[in-house]
Design an enzyme around this catalytic site. Structure first.
Site, PDB file in Angstrom:
ATOM      1  N   HIS A 170       0.843  -1.198   0.000  1.00  0.00           N
ATOM      2  CA  HIS A 170       0.000   0.000   0.000  1.00  0.00           C
ATOM      3  C   HIS A 170       0.879   1.249   0.000  1.00  0.00           C
ATOM      4  CE1 HIS A 170      -2.888   3.046   1.289  1.00  0.00           C
ATOM      5  NE2 HIS A 170      -3.825   2.225   0.853  1.00  0.00           N
TER       6      HIS A 170
ATOM      7  N   GLU B 147      -3.759   1.992  -7.227  1.00  0.00           N
ATOM      8  CA  GLU B 147      -4.138   3.127  -6.391  1.00  0.00           C
ATOM      9  C   GLU B 147      -3.254   4.329  -6.723  1.00  0.00           C
ATOM     10  OE1 GLU B 147      -5.982   1.826  -2.337  1.00  0.00           O
ATOM     11  OE2 GLU B 147      -3.838   1.516  -2.272  1.00  0.00           O
TER      12      GLU B 147
END
Length: 249
Positions: free
Chosen positions: A96, A166
């Site tokens: 992430h 993302e």
């Protein structure tokens, strides 16, 4: 989205919630309709993985937000895939942008974590994405392909991997990539998988979008042919997460 790719919605709760508020959220999710053709995974803070797995309906899987690259040892503050499985969780989020940019995790370390998590039997939600200056410099493809290559080099069985695109500039900022921007990158990522792994992996691997996804933006994003679901941050802590789960309906 190809019929063979089951729609996937992940909720990343990040470092948020306490037992009471998360219990209320879990109650909302347990009462919600989860379509048979949609896979839902929630990633609570490490301290609440056990609590979430005990309280959540079995129709919703549980993920950890991170893990380390080895089984046991003197690694203060870390958690291993074996421990995650012991809690009853079946997935882990790796790479992430907050792990990359706040905690300085390198592509190499993320690749090692992916390899170990898969070897231990966890599913992996592997995150990639460019920063705003990289998009403005026109190197989005270069950045996400390099990140994807390090992940791909550590994957033997792609059936246990979901790729999460993302764009860092859209995470927690209220800025969402347009459906067209998301589709463009997802399509190119699928092309990269076809050229560098195999056509079968490219067709079967789910590529999901993350970055300020809300109940208001999810339906149009979900209608894009190469957007196979979402990794949701802030909105996954709100009742609108149910709307996002049902984005394909």
């Amino acid at each position: 989205m190809a019929p063979s790719r089951k729609f996937f919605v992940g909720g990343n709760w990040k470092m948020n919630g306490r037992k009471q508020s998360l219990g209320e959220l879990i109650g909302t999710l347990n009462a919600a309709k989860v379509p048979a053709d949609t896979e839902v995974v929630c990633a609570p803070p490490t301290a609440y993985i056990d609590f979430a797995r005990q309280k959540l309906d079995p129709k919703i899987a549980v993920a950890a937000q991170n893990c380390y690259k080895v089984t046991n040892g003197a690694f203060t503050g870390e958690i291993s895939p074996g421990m995650i499985k012991d809690y009853g969780a079946t997935w882990v989020v790796l790479g992430h942008s907050e792990r990359r940019h706040v905690f300085g995790e390198s592509d190499e370390l993320i690749g090692q974590k992916v390899a170990h998590a898969l070897a231990e039997g966890l599913g992996v939600i592997a995150c990639i994405g460019e920063k705003l200056d990289e998009r403005e410099a026109g190197i989005t493809e270069k950045v996400v392909f390099e990140q994807t290559k390090v992940i791909a080099d550590n994957v033997k069985d792609w059936s246990k991997v979901v790729l999460a695109y993302e764009p860092v500039w859209a995470i927690g900022t209220g800025k969402t990539a347009t459906p067209q921007q998301a589709q463009e990158v997802h399509e190119k990522l699928r092309g990269w998988l076809k050229s560098n792994v195999s056509d079968a992996v490219a067709q079967s691997t789910r590529i999901i979008y993350g970055g300020s996804v809300t109940g208001a933006t999810c339906k149009e994003l979900a209608s894009q042919p190469d957007v196979d679901g979402f990794l949701v941050g802030g909105a996954s802590l709100k009742p609108e997460f149910v709307d996002i789960i049902n984005a394909k309906q």
